[in-house]
Each structure stands twice: as C-alpha cells, then as structure tokens.
Write a protein that holds these residues in place. Structure first.
Motif, short mmCIF file in Angstrom:
data_model
loop_
_atom_site.label_atom_id
_atom_site.label_comp_id
_atom_site.label_asym_id
_atom_site.label_seq_id
_atom_site.Cartn_x
_atom_site.Cartn_y
_atom_site.Cartn_z
N ILE A 41 0.55 -1.43 0.25
CA ILE A 41 -0.25 -0.06 0.06
C ILE A 41 1.29 1.15 -0.07
O ILE A 41 0.57 2.44 -0.68
N LEU A 42 1.75 1.03 0.57
CA LEU A 42 2.81 2.68 0.74
C LEU A 42 3.11 2.86 -0.50
O LEU A 42 3.65 4.10 -1.14
N VAL A 43 4.15 1.74 -1.17
CA VAL A 43 4.59 1.52 -2.82
C VAL A 43 3.82 2.58 -3.30
O VAL A 43 3.46 3.15 -4.45
N GLU A 44 2.35 1.51 -3.80
CA GLU A 44 0.55 2.07 -4.27
C GLU A 44 1.07 3.91 -4.06
O GLU A 44 1.01 4.47 -5.00
N GLN A 45 0.91 3.97 -2.97
CA GLN A 45 0.36 5.84 -2.45
C GLN A 45 1.66 6.67 -2.89
O GLN A 45 1.88 7.07 -3.37
N SER A 47 3.96 5.92 -4.62
CA SER A 47 4.21 6.56 -6.89
C SER A 47 3.24 7.05 -6.95
O SER A 47 3.19 7.56 -8.27
N HIS A 48 2.11 7.42 -6.86
CA HIS A 48 0.70 7.45 -7.42
C HIS A 48 0.37 9.06 -6.73
O HIS A 48 0.47 9.60 -7.84
N SER A 49 0.11 9.48 -5.76
CA SER A 49 -0.15 10.27 -5.03
C SER A 49 1.16 11.19 -3.90
O SER A 49 0.88 12.17 -5.10
N LEU A 50 0.96 10.46 -3.60
CA LEU A 50 1.52 11.58 -2.50
C LEU A 50 3.40 12.20 -3.65
O LEU A 50 3.58 13.02 -2.44
N SER A 51 4.05 11.32 -4.21
CA SER A 51 5.39 12.30 -4.22
C SER A 51 5.44 12.18 -5.82
O SER A 51 5.33 10.94 -6.26
N PRO A 52 6.58 12.93 -5.76
CA PRO A 52 6.42 13.00 -7.94
C PRO A 52 8.12 13.06 -7.73
O PRO A 52 8.39 12.15 -8.79
N ILE A 53 8.28 12.03 -6.58
CA ILE A 53 10.00 11.47 -6.88
C ILE A 53 9.84 9.97 -7.05
O ILE A 53 8.52 9.27 -6.53
N PRO A 55 11.65 6.42 -7.04
CA PRO A 55 12.26 5.74 -6.37
C PRO A 55 13.46 5.88 -6.86
O PRO A 55 12.89 5.30 -8.22
N THR A 56 14.33 4.85 -6.41
CA THR A 56 16.04 4.88 -7.14
C THR A 56 15.86 3.32 -6.91
O THR A 56 15.22 2.55 -6.32
N LYS A 57 16.64 2.73 -8.38
CA LYS A 57 16.75 1.35 -8.13
C LYS A 57 17.45 1.18 -6.30
O LYS A 57 16.91 -0.26 -5.92
N GLY A 58 18.26 1.79 -6.36
CA GLY A 58 19.03 1.17 -5.05
C GLY A 58 17.69 0.93 -3.61
O GLY A 58 17.50 0.27 -2.44
#
Length: 137
Positions: A41-45, A47-53, A55-58
């Motif tokens: 759920i955190l990843v979904e949130q 990647s969609h709404s909270l963060s324009p950033i 995630p890096t490969k690391g």
C-alpha cells in the motif's frame, strides 16, 4: 528437562507448550503478512499520489530485500510447523531420539524466522523513512 514437581501433569505442560508455540508462530506470520501488505500500500501511495519523486534502484532493492526477508520468515514458520508434526508422530511411535533431533533443528529455524522478520521490518521501515524524508524536502 524432567519435571521437579509432579503436581503438574506432563500432558497439561505439553498442552501449554503447544498453545504457546502456536501463538508465537501465528504472531510471526501475522506481523510478516501485515508488513508485506502495508508496504505494498505504501509503494502504491508513494508511486501515485504522494510523491513526485520516483524511487531509485537502490531504494527498490532495499524494499525487495525487506520483502524477501518477510517471505523467508513465513516460510521458516511453515517448515517448523511441518517439522513439529513429524516430531510429534515420532514421539507417538516411541522414537524419542529422532524427535529430539528434529526439535533441535526447529529451534534454529524458529530463531531465524524471528531474525528475518526483524530484518524485513527494519528494511521496509528504512524504505519508508527515506521516501518520507524525500517528500519532506
């Protein structure tokens, strides 16, 4: 370890040990499953709404390692429970030494289940922390 005080029946003591072990196994599986689901759920949130950033490969590797640790933890509990069934069957057949050998392995596997659970939680929390720090910038 022999029972010093015979006022406690061995059957009662065995039942208490089994109930305690079952609760312990359920706790590990429940916590691992909750962190797996929560992190999805955190990843979904993120990647969609909270963060324009993005995630890096690391960071994704960090998250993947956390997931792997949690899955290993659940797998180890399944192995321990299966081994406990085999051990109990051997005890009923009177093969106490064979059952003890199995029980020695399950002690190690149970410890590793707890270690991998803790590692998985720590890795996922680190992933979340780094992402939230990026959002806060």
């Amino acid at each position: 370890m022999p029972i010093e005080n015979e006022s406690v029946e061995k059957g009662t003591l065995f039942k208490a040990i089994v109930e305690s072990a079952t609760a312990y196994y359920k706790t590990i599986v429940t916590v691992a499953s909750a962190f797996l689901g929560g992190s999805l759920i955190l990843v979904e949130q993120l990647s969609h709404s909270l963060s324009p950033i993005k995630p890096t490969k690391g960071l994704l590797r960090l998250l993947a390692c956390g997931w792997i640790c949690l899955v290993i933890s659940i797998f180890l509990i399944a192995v321990v429970q299966r081994s406990n069934l085999r051990s109990g069957k051997l005890v009923l057949e009177g093969k106490i030494e064979d059952a003890r050998r199995i029980d020695n392995h399950t002690d190690v596997e149970t410890t590793w289940a707890l270690v991998t659970l803790a590692a998985g939680i720590a890795l996922i929390m680190a992933y979340g922390y780094v992402n939230f720090m990026k959002i806060a910038e």
